[in-house]
Enzyme design. Structure first.
Site, PDB file in Angstrom:
ATOM      1  N   PHE A 233      42.351  57.008  18.372  1.00  0.00           N
ATOM      2  CA  PHE A 233      42.018  56.933  19.845  1.00  0.00           C
ATOM      3  C   PHE A 233      43.127  56.147  20.434  1.00  0.00           C
ATOM      4  O   PHE A 233      43.296  55.578  21.553  1.00  0.00           O
ATOM      5  CB  PHE A 233      40.704  56.353  20.056  1.00  0.00           C
ATOM      6  CG  PHE A 233      39.658  56.809  19.388  1.00  0.00           C
ATOM      7  CD1 PHE A 233      39.399  58.129  19.749  1.00  0.00           C
ATOM      8  CD2 PHE A 233      39.084  56.180  18.561  1.00  0.00           C
ATOM      9  CE1 PHE A 233      38.358  58.765  19.042  1.00  0.00           C
ATOM     10  CE2 PHE A 233      38.016  56.779  17.714  1.00  0.00           C
ATOM     11  CZ  PHE A 233      37.528  58.174  17.934  1.00  0.00           C
ATOM     12  N   ARG A 621      45.946  76.675  28.229  1.00  0.00           N
ATOM     13  CA  ARG A 621      45.601  77.504  27.394  1.00  0.00           C
ATOM     14  C   ARG A 621      44.826  76.916  26.308  1.00  0.00           C
ATOM     15  O   ARG A 621      45.094  75.714  25.923  1.00  0.00           O
ATOM     16  CB  ARG A 621      46.781  78.211  26.685  1.00  0.00           C
ATOM     17  CG  ARG A 621      46.273  79.193  25.384  1.00  0.00           C
ATOM     18  CD  ARG A 621      47.453  79.701  24.568  1.00  0.00           C
ATOM     19  NE  ARG A 621      48.483  80.382  25.583  1.00  0.00           N
ATOM     20  CZ  ARG A 621      48.347  81.731  25.754  1.00  0.00           C
ATOM     21  NH1 ARG A 621      47.170  82.481  25.527  1.00  0.00           N
ATOM     22  NH2 ARG A 621      49.114  82.377  26.674  1.00  0.00           N
ATOM     23  N   PRO A 625      39.385  76.963  20.470  1.00  0.00           N
ATOM     24  CA  PRO A 625      38.254  76.719  21.165  1.00  0.00           C
ATOM     25  C   PRO A 625      37.105  75.772  20.563  1.00  0.00           C
ATOM     26  O   PRO A 625      36.417  74.880  21.183  1.00  0.00           O
ATOM     27  CB  PRO A 625      37.402  77.898  21.548  1.00  0.00           C
ATOM     28  CG  PRO A 625      38.558  78.946  21.188  1.00  0.00           C
ATOM     29  CD  PRO A 625      39.445  78.411  20.204  1.00  0.00           C
ATOM     30  N   LYS A 694      48.062  72.521  28.442  1.00  0.00           N
ATOM     31  CA  LYS A 694      48.262  70.925  29.211  1.00  0.00           C
ATOM     32  C   LYS A 694      47.835  69.785  28.432  1.00  0.00           C
ATOM     33  O   LYS A 694      47.891  68.606  29.226  1.00  0.00           O
ATOM     34  CB  LYS A 694      47.481  71.350  30.561  1.00  0.00           C
ATOM     35  CG  LYS A 694      48.151  72.408  31.413  1.00  0.00           C
ATOM     36  CD  LYS A 694      47.780  72.276  32.899  1.00  0.00           C
ATOM     37  CE  LYS A 694      46.484  72.375  33.498  1.00  0.00           C
ATOM     38  NZ  LYS A 694      46.297  72.178  34.832  1.00  0.00           N
ATOM     39  N   GLY A 695      47.314  70.008  27.317  1.00  0.00           N
ATOM     40  CA  GLY A 695      46.515  68.765  26.710  1.00  0.00           C
ATOM     41  C   GLY A 695      45.330  68.573  27.025  1.00  0.00           C
ATOM     42  O   GLY A 695      44.957  68.702  28.407  1.00  0.00           O
ATOM     43  N   GLU A 698      43.057  63.613  25.996  1.00  0.00           N
ATOM     44  CA  GLU A 698      42.880  62.627  27.043  1.00  0.00           C
ATOM     45  C   GLU A 698      41.971  62.742  28.159  1.00  0.00           C
ATOM     46  O   GLU A 698      41.050  62.174  28.496  1.00  0.00           O
ATOM     47  CB  GLU A 698      44.136  62.118  27.658  1.00  0.00           C
ATOM     48  CG  GLU A 698      45.027  62.021  26.674  1.00  0.00           C
ATOM     49  CD  GLU A 698      44.858  61.005  25.238  1.00  0.00           C
ATOM     50  OE1 GLU A 698      44.385  60.023  25.814  1.00  0.00           O
ATOM     51  OE2 GLU A 698      45.721  61.235  24.410  1.00  0.00           O
TER      52      GLU A 698
END
Lengths: 731, 326
Positions: A233, A621, A625, A694-695, A698
């Site tokens: 983390f 994207r 998943p 896009k990450g 976080e």
């Protein structure tokens, strides 16, 4: 992406390393068995500030099994070369055993090396340290801040004076510790002047660079290995003092050394999310359109390093606001240095901004989602740049529909079930899309299997799996025939595994490397007279299941294996690279979410229980998943902790952390985690990076705490501006 | 961990003899081993009593229950007689610790467990309980979870057990085995308030062994239950708790047994609340009025003042839960 068909990317696959993990075969830092290893245990300073006046090691050294005790009086002077490349904040980093100064409670003052762990632990307790103690300063509220970092557009003060509606709100956020399951641990071995370290780290390259700087070694004399990380983390984004201690101990003892921080030692041996005092003033017109926001943020840092995080951007770009002022002050305290923790900066700012917007909505009688719509910016007002993609409204719309937001009464305390008041709340989250320079080596072997290597890390999000997915599609191979390896500084360099940048950065390098190898193979085929693909336009060829063929007639083609065998090639190889966010910025890049919470509050007993949570994400994207859903669940669970439970408590009398254990520092347990649902909007961000991601690691955490706090308000009518929200605040 | 010797005993006489020579008893070990790892406890000799025949739950002649000291928390909680006769006990047990711990920890060990005061468990802090005469870091330190009742200038630590609160409420007796045979001590006298000697926690003589806890027969029908208030929903010690048992006949409360946890240096019996209830007819107003007496004598500290109000509300809620909405 590549012109290749997508079979693996976007498929809900299970972790490729899942079996290794559940059968105990995945080796974490402390589990690397090196011949002849001895054990080291750190002795922690028992004062919060001052000097060491004496160290008596006689009893410790007399204990059977104890080999050495190293401390500032007998430790060699270490070069500690300047190093700004390993996430070391500005300042003078802690230098282990180099002088008699104690800068914070728990600082390493000695290390005991013994043949067994038990002897080392007992020996550590036998070292008698004398101190000249001073009164430490650990109270954020009372200490003197540094000069502020500021931002301004328009005139916030003037706009506040004339705004129709004004709010002046003060928030307090507790310090949080990462508290991953795996403790920080290091195994260090010297072979002559070469150092090998098995470490818990999110960045083998950063740790390698720091160890070479500390010991004055050429970079290639240090190798750092970290194939598995049991959660971090953010706590593994720096090379901490204990890693240096382990390497030093191994050198002095002339034996490989294993050093594992105890749970208690994690609280001062590694970083944490700093506590904040945050004042937000905002002004709006009667329709809820923001006119001004003035942010004053004070955050703790250590006396020896100035740690900062991205707590400012959200206040500049999240909502259309003509007048903004910000002053961000670090407050040096006699504590160890903080470090980024999930959703750093943004999670803190979002709690404040999103709580305040909820308060504004309640004050004006406007639905919280509608209020956010009214303040949706058409561009990033901090830079004037267009957003690459920003689908925040869609997140809200989808979330409202899925969550049943229409069933929420705007009036607090209007829904009751027995002793429980029920409330719903929402907040939005945002996190910057980071990406940086990365490389990956790709090798396709004559047997039709591929090996992909990058320094990288997998602290839990599933890097092994998702990078394999990218590689498999780009090479036209099945998942089973691609092996992705990471966590070794001998592999091509990558940026830190933090800030949600691994997929964008490492993934883009993997994609590039795989594209290069595939194109090499295609070139080989179209130029090979014996190939069925001879003379075909390379652009017309795709690879599927290890077989090259033309797009139009799949029958015409051949396998990698045949192609390489006929051409007497043992393998094809390429170094993939990604330049990161190079060149002038043309867009503003962020990932977004709308997070919804339903809570039950027993107002008599001050208990808050989260009943449902939903996150809807605009993260570009989604490569994997199933892992993305897992990430969202983790981010939300962490947010429940921040909202209701997590609080590192310091005793200001002597600077000790009072609750440095998992019985007293509370994290959510299963019973605290209700139904959690995650929805990722379909799509991609073509501007962000070659993969269109896009990450997400976080952003899934940002906005959770304010959604819960806003739900508590909706349930009870009580506005709690302090985290965590505990019973005493609600009684 | 300090070096220690370890012996396993198979009869109580050998156990007591070993105890009299300074051995420390260990059964489930769920507290002692933790404390040894932190060097809070530094026993030189451990005497493993887990093989002794003290592991049965039996109905006493008068219709009470005798729970052997080596019955595990899980076994006691699941026992049909415990569940049917004293739900407050099974509830208190099930709200304690985790399933794994309840499978290891014993009833005897549970009532012997030591405080969760973080200063007690940090060997670098001052603590009169751990090191007599060293002072009490908690009094003026971070004391959110500490006691408001039964405290002294020397110690403000709570007794952490849940089931002990139910035992205190139900006026259990502790059976102790010593060299001179067995004796029975009322629960209220077994656990000691800190006063000037917080390191003395139980009224035990040298080498004495907890053999069982006996719950007396109480008039039937008896309704009972346990409420635990805590920050998270599982696996945490109580901020406040209440064990309540009521015997109502002819519309009048004939017997009331009430104790509170998380607030006292020992499980805190609430006689003033009990007296307010006995002879009255159950009403919401009665619960509220009785609960107002729950925190009588409380001496809150800097961070735990909220417990005064929370305790009253906890007791009121549990009176209503057990006694019914009227």
């Amino acid at each position: 992406m590549s012109p290749q068909p997508q079979a693996a990317v976007g498929a809900p696959l299970s972790r490729v390393d899942g079996r290794l993990k559940v059968t105990g075969q995945a080796r974490y830092a402390a589990e690397h068995d090196v011949d002849g290893t001895v054990h080291a245990v750190i002795v922690d300073a028992a004062i919060g500030r001052g000097r060491i006046t004496s160290i008596d090691t006689r009893e410790a050294l007399a204990h059977p099994g104890v080999l050495r005790v190293i401390h500032h009086e007998n430790a060699p002077k270490l070069p500690y070369r300047e190093n700004t490349a390993s996430n070391n904040p500005p300042g003078r980093r802690l230098r282990v055993f180099q002088d008699d100064e104690v800068l914070f409670h728990g600082q390493p003052v000695a290390v005991v090396i013994a043949t067994t762990l038990e002897a080392a632990q007992h020996g550590a307790g036998l070292v008698k340290v004398g101190y000249d103690a001073e009164q430490p300063s650990t109270d954020l509220h009372r200490a003197e801040p540094d000069k502020p970092t500021t931002y301004a557009r328009g005139d916030a003060e003037a706009a506040l004076r004339t705004a129709d509606v004004r709010l002046d709100l003060e928030y307090r956020l507790a310090r949080n510790h990462h508290n991953a399951m795996e403790p920080h641990a290091t195994v260090a071995r010297w072979d002559g002047n070469k150092l090998t370290v098995w470490d818990k780290t999110q960045w083998v390259v950063g740790t390698q660079t720091e160890l070479s700087a500390v010991f004055g070694l050429p970079l290639d004399s240090v190798r750092v290995i970290s194939p598995f990380v049991g959660g971090a983390f953010g706590s593994g984004l720096r090379c901490w003092p204990h890693t240096v201690v382990a390497a030093l101990a191994a050198r002095e003892a002339k034996r490989p050394v294993k050093l594992v921080l105890s749970r208690r030692q994690q609280y001062f041996g590694t970083g944490y999310r700093p506590s904040y005092e945050y004042r937000l003033r905002l002004g709006s017109d009667r329709r809820g359109r923001l006119r001004a926001m003035a942010h004053e943020m004070d955050a703790e840092t250590s006396s020896y390093e100035t740690f900062t995080e991205t707590v400012m951007p959200a206040g500049q770009m999240l909502y259309s606001t003509p007048n903004v002022s910000q002053a961000y002050r670090t407050v040096p305290l006699d504590v160890n240095t903080p470090l980024w923790m999930r959703g750093p900066g943004f999670a803190t700012a979002s709690f404040v901004i999103e709580s305040a917007l909820d308060e504004l909505a309640a004050k004006l009688g406007i639905d919280p989602i509608e209020l956010r719509r009214r303040n949706e910016p058409s561009e990033d007002e901090s830079s004037g740049l267009p957003f690459s993609t920003r689908r925040l409204r869609e997140c809200c719309t989808v979330g409202a529909r899925e969550f049943g937001w229409h069933r929420r009464s705007a009036r607090p305390r209007s829904r009751r079930e027995g002793n429980w008041l029920i409330g719903m709340g929402m907040a939005v989250g945002v996190y910057e899309t980071q990406r940086n320079q990365a490389q990956a080596r790709v090798r396709l072997d004559a047997d039709g299997t591929a090996l992909v290597q990058a320094a990288a890390s997998d602290m839990g999000p599933g890097t092994y799996t998702s990078q394999t997915q990218v590689a498999a599609d780009a090479l036209g191979l099945t998942m089973r025939t691609v092996t992705f390896r990471l966590g070794d500084s001998l592999f091509p360099p990558t940026p830190p595994h933090g800030g949600s940048q691994t997929m964008a950065s490492v993934g883009s390098a993997v994609l590039d490397g795989c594209n290069r190898v595939r194109r090499q193979a295609i070139t080989l085929a179209v130029e090979d007279r014996e190939s069925p693909l001879y003379g075909v336009d390379a652009a017309d060829i795709v690879v599927r299941g290890g077989r090259l063929h033309t797009k139009d007639s799949p029958a015409r083609g051949e396998t990698y294996r045949r192609l390489l065998a006929r051409n007497n090639r043992t393998h094809l190889e390429a170094l993939g690279s990604y330049a990161g966010a190079a060149g002038p910025r043309r867009h503003s890049f962020y990932a977004y979410n709308a997070t919804f919470a339903e809570v039950a509050v027993d107002a008599d007993l001050g208990l808050v229980r989260v009943r449902r949570m939903l996150g809807v994400y605009d993260a570009g994207r989604i490569i994997s998943p199933k892992l993305a859903e897992s990430q969202a669940i983790g981010g939300i669970v962490g947010g429940i902790g921040t909202a209701l439970l997590e609080h590192t408590v310091t005793d200001h009398r002597d600077g000790r952390i009072v609750n440095a254990n998992l019985a007293d520092y509370l994290v959510p347990v299963n019973a605290d985690v209700p139904e959690v649902k995650a929805i990722y909007l379909d799509g991609e961000d073509r501007e962000a990076d070659p993969l269109g991601v896009k990450g997400l690691g976080e952003v899934v955490h940002v906005g959770v705490a304010p959604a819960i706090a806003n739900a508590v308000f909706n349930a009870t009518g009580r506005r709690i501006r302090q985290l965590p929200i505990t019973a005493e605040a609600l009684l | 961990m300090h070096p220690f010797s370890y012996t396993h005993v198979s009869d109580t006489r050998a156990a007591i003899a070993a105890g009299r020579r300074g051995g420390r008893y260990i059964a489930g070990g769920t507290t002692l081993v933790d404390l040894m790892r932190e060097t809070v406890e530094r026993p030189e000799r451990l005497v493993d009593i887990s093989g002794l025949p003290l592991d049965e739950v039996t109905v006493t002649e008068r219709g009470g229950l005798r729970i052997g000291a080596l019955v595990t928390m899980a076994e006691a909680a699941a026992h049909p007689k415990v569940r049917s006769l004293y739900p407050a006990i099974s509830q208190a047990l099930e709200l304690s610790a985790s399933a794994q711990l309840r499978n290891m920890a014993t009833i005897g060990g549970n009532i012997m467990q030591r405080t969760r005061c973080t200063y007690f468990r940090d060997v670098t802090a001052a603590c009169n309980k751990r090191e007599p005469g060293s002072g009490c870091a908690a009094r003026d330190g971070f004391n959110r979870t500490h006691a408001i009742l039964g405290t002294s200038d020397h110690c403000v630590a709570t007794h952490p057990s849940d089931v002990a609160v139910a035992f205190a409420a139900l006026e259990a007796r502790v059976h102790l085995l010593g060299a001179d045979g067995e004796r029975r001590v009322p629960f209220a006298e077994f656990l000691l308030r800190p006063a000037r000697s917080p390191h003395r926690e139980q009224a035990l003589r040298k080498g004495e062994l907890v053999a069982a806890v006996e719950i007396p027969a109480l008039p039937r029908p008896l309704r009972s239950g346990y409420l635990k208030v805590r920050d998270r929903q599982s696996y945490e010690f109580a901020l406040t708790s209440a064990a309540v048992a009521l015997h109502v006949r002819g519309g009048v409360i004939r017997e009331a047994k009430v104790a509170a946890g998380g607030v006292g240096t020992v499980p805190w019996k609430l006689p003033a609340v009990e007296q307010h209830l006995v002879g009255e007819r159950p009403t919401d107003a009665l619960w509220a009025a009785a609960a107002q007496k729950a925190a009588d004598g409380a001496r809150p500290l800097a961070h735990n003042a909220f417990k005064v109000e929370l305790l009253k509300r906890t007791v009121e809620r549990q009176l209503r839960t057990v006694g019914g909405n009227q």
